[in-house]
Design a protein around this motif. Structure first.
Motif, PDB file in Angstrom:
ATOM      1  N   VAL A   9     -14.604  40.675  -5.631  1.00  0.00           N
ATOM      2  CA  VAL A   9     -14.876  39.311  -5.204  1.00  0.00           C
ATOM      3  C   VAL A   9     -14.879  38.452  -6.460  1.00  0.00           C
ATOM      4  CG1 VAL A   9     -16.494  37.723  -4.096  1.00  0.00           C
ATOM      5  CG2 VAL A   9     -16.249  40.053  -3.214  1.00  0.00           C
ATOM      6  N   ALA A  10     -13.957  37.491  -6.500  1.00  0.00           N
ATOM      7  CA  ALA A  10     -13.864  36.582  -7.648  1.00  0.00           C
ATOM      8  C   ALA A  10     -15.005  35.568  -7.554  1.00  0.00           C
ATOM      9  CB  ALA A  10     -12.517  35.871  -7.647  1.00  0.00           C
ATOM     10  N   VAL A  11     -15.809  35.497  -8.618  1.00  0.00           N
ATOM     11  CA  VAL A  11     -16.973  34.615  -8.622  1.00  0.00           C
ATOM     12  C   VAL A  11     -16.930  33.718  -9.855  1.00  0.00           C
ATOM     13  CG1 VAL A  11     -19.499  34.499  -8.610  1.00  0.00           C
ATOM     14  CG2 VAL A  11     -18.344  36.369  -7.428  1.00  0.00           C
ATOM     15  N   ASP A  12     -16.962  32.407  -9.615  1.00  0.00           N
ATOM     16  CA  ASP A  12     -17.010  31.466 -10.739  1.00  0.00           C
ATOM     17  C   ASP A  12     -18.202  30.512 -10.612  1.00  0.00           C
ATOM     18  OD1 ASP A  12     -16.238  29.724  -8.729  1.00  0.00           O
ATOM     19  OD2 ASP A  12     -14.336  29.160  -9.654  1.00  0.00           O
ATOM     20  N   TYR A  13     -19.172  30.883  -9.786  1.00  0.00           N
ATOM     21  CA  TYR A  13     -20.403  30.129  -9.534  1.00  0.00           C
ATOM     22  C   TYR A  13     -20.173  28.873  -8.697  1.00  0.00           C
ATOM     23  CZ  TYR A  13     -22.183  33.181 -13.209  1.00  0.00           C
ATOM     24  OH  TYR A  13     -22.515  34.281 -13.967  1.00  0.00           O
ATOM     25  N   SER A  14     -18.939  28.609  -8.267  1.00  0.00           N
ATOM     26  CA  SER A  14     -18.650  27.444  -7.430  1.00  0.00           C
ATOM     27  C   SER A  14     -19.117  27.714  -6.001  1.00  0.00           C
ATOM     28  CB  SER A  14     -17.156  27.144  -7.433  1.00  0.00           C
ATOM     29  OG  SER A  14     -16.453  28.188  -6.764  1.00  0.00           O
ATOM     30  N   PRO A  15     -19.343  26.647  -5.225  1.00  0.00           N
ATOM     31  CA  PRO A  15     -19.717  26.859  -3.820  1.00  0.00           C
ATOM     32  C   PRO A  15     -18.680  27.695  -3.060  1.00  0.00           C
ATOM     33  CG  PRO A  15     -20.122  24.589  -4.436  1.00  0.00           C
ATOM     34  CD  PRO A  15     -19.393  25.231  -5.596  1.00  0.00           C
ATOM     35  N   SER A  16     -17.400  27.510  -3.346  1.00  0.00           N
ATOM     36  CA  SER A  16     -16.371  28.261  -2.623  1.00  0.00           C
ATOM     37  C   SER A  16     -16.412  29.746  -2.972  1.00  0.00           C
ATOM     38  CB  SER A  16     -14.983  27.682  -2.872  1.00  0.00           C
ATOM     39  OG  SER A  16     -14.647  27.728  -4.230  1.00  0.00           O
ATOM     40  N   SER A  17     -16.679  30.090  -4.217  1.00  0.00           N
ATOM     41  CA  SER A  17     -16.734  31.515  -4.574  1.00  0.00           C
ATOM     42  C   SER A  17     -18.012  32.162  -4.025  1.00  0.00           C
ATOM     43  CB  SER A  17     -16.615  31.727  -6.084  1.00  0.00           C
ATOM     44  OG  SER A  17     -17.781  31.351  -6.772  1.00  0.00           O
ATOM     45  N   LYS A  18     -19.090  31.427  -4.009  1.00  0.00           N
ATOM     46  CA  LYS A  18     -20.327  31.963  -3.425  1.00  0.00           C
ATOM     47  C   LYS A  18     -20.150  32.188  -1.927  1.00  0.00           C
ATOM     48  CE  LYS A  18     -23.309  29.637  -6.746  1.00  0.00           C
ATOM     49  NZ  LYS A  18     -24.406  28.661  -6.904  1.00  0.00           N
ATOM     50  N   TYR A  19     -19.482  31.245  -1.269  1.00  0.00           N
ATOM     51  CA  TYR A  19     -19.239  31.397   0.164  1.00  0.00           C
ATOM     52  C   TYR A  19     -18.326  32.598   0.427  1.00  0.00           C
ATOM     53  CZ  TYR A  19     -18.100  30.516   4.991  1.00  0.00           C
ATOM     54  OH  TYR A  19     -17.936  30.668   6.340  1.00  0.00           O
ATOM     55  N   ALA A  20     -17.328  32.810  -0.428  1.00  0.00           N
ATOM     56  CA  ALA A  20     -16.437  33.967  -0.268  1.00  0.00           C
ATOM     57  C   ALA A  20     -17.228  35.267  -0.383  1.00  0.00           C
ATOM     58  CB  ALA A  20     -15.312  33.918  -1.302  1.00  0.00           C
ATOM     59  N   PHE A  21     -18.190  35.329  -1.300  1.00  0.00           N
ATOM     60  CA  PHE A  21     -19.034  36.519  -1.442  1.00  0.00           C
ATOM     61  C   PHE A  21     -19.870  36.717  -0.178  1.00  0.00           C
ATOM     62  CE2 PHE A  21     -22.687  38.576  -4.067  1.00  0.00           C
ATOM     63  CZ  PHE A  21     -22.334  39.836  -3.595  1.00  0.00           C
ATOM     64  N   LYS A  22     -20.478  35.638   0.306  1.00  0.00           N
ATOM     65  CA  LYS A  22     -21.269  35.723   1.541  1.00  0.00           C
ATOM     66  C   LYS A  22     -20.379  36.185   2.698  1.00  0.00           C
ATOM     67  CE  LYS A  22     -24.048  32.927   4.748  1.00  0.00           C
ATOM     68  NZ  LYS A  22     -24.128  34.045   5.617  1.00  0.00           N
ATOM     69  N   TRP A  23     -19.181  35.623   2.791  1.00  0.00           N
ATOM     70  CA  TRP A  23     -18.247  36.003   3.856  1.00  0.00           C
ATOM     71  C   TRP A  23     -17.923  37.495   3.772  1.00  0.00           C
ATOM     72  CZ3 TRP A  23     -13.470  38.169   4.253  1.00  0.00           C
ATOM     73  CH2 TRP A  23     -12.847  38.068   5.491  1.00  0.00           C
ATOM     74  N   ALA A  24     -17.696  37.992   2.563  1.00  0.00           N
ATOM     75  CA  ALA A  24     -17.393  39.414   2.376  1.00  0.00           C
ATOM     76  C   ALA A  24     -18.562  40.279   2.840  1.00  0.00           C
ATOM     77  CB  ALA A  24     -17.068  39.703   0.914  1.00  0.00           C
ATOM     78  N   VAL A  25     -19.771  39.896   2.488  1.00  0.00           N
ATOM     79  CA  VAL A  25     -20.957  40.656   2.901  1.00  0.00           C
ATOM     80  C   VAL A  25     -21.075  40.651   4.424  1.00  0.00           C
ATOM     81  CG1 VAL A  25     -23.485  40.752   2.825  1.00  0.00           C
ATOM     82  CG2 VAL A  25     -22.191  40.264   0.729  1.00  0.00           C
TER      83      VAL A  25
END
Length: 165
Positions: A9-25
């Motif tokens: 999961v690519a994370v750059d601390y942006s709202p979109s990357s955080k949402y992608a992590f949540k979506w993956a979980v």
């Protein structure tokens, strides 16, 4: 139990990357999976972690180690309550193993490197939602990665009700 699946999961601390992590979980992870949070710091200074770890990035580290301020400084990581909450949920509710790996440099290049070298079964990343002009001028990390990696990539768009960057 089936073999572990390795997700990045690519994370750059942006709202979109955080949402992608949540979506993956919420939608992808299951017991026994390994999720590796891929952090790419575009900026590096002489004598910092980029010099120590080199082009290959940091070792893969258990996410829980990042709660230590010394470890955070070592990898130039930021403490982020939201990311920590999703990591905790992935580990406790989904029974997945949560790891982190840090790179320094161009995100397009480093995410491709991570997929190939780890190797990952799939990559999940957020979409910054740039318009046509900005995307043409700056380039799209997600578009570049989708067209360069040998595994499936899921690009998760930030819902309009969550806000934008």
């Amino acid at each position: 139990m089936a073999d572990a699946r390795y997700f990045g999961v690519a994370v750059d601390y942006s709202p979109s990357s955080k949402y992608a992590f949540k979506w993956a979980v919420d939608n992808v992870l299951r017991a026994g999976d390994v999720v590796i949070l891929l952090f790419v710091n575009k900026d590096s200074r002489d004598g910092d972690a980029a010099d120590l770890w080199g082009a290959g990035g940091s070792p893969v580290v258990p996410f829980e180690e990042l709660s230590d301020a010394v470890i955070q400084r070592r990898y130039q990581a930021k403490a982020d309550e939201e990311i920590s909450r999703y990591a905790e949920e992935a580990a406790t509710v989904k029974k997945a193993k949560v790891m982190a790996k840090f790179y320094w440099g161009d995100p397009k290049e480093k995410l491709v490197k991570a997929v190939v070298e780890i190797p990952l079964d799939a990559l999940i990343m957020g979409s910054r939602g740039f318009g046509t002009f900005k995307r043409t001028l700056l380039g799209s990390v997600s578009n570049s990665v989708v067209n360069s990696v040998p595994c499936p990539v899921t690009v998760v768009k930030l819902p309009p009700n969550i806000g934008s960057e």
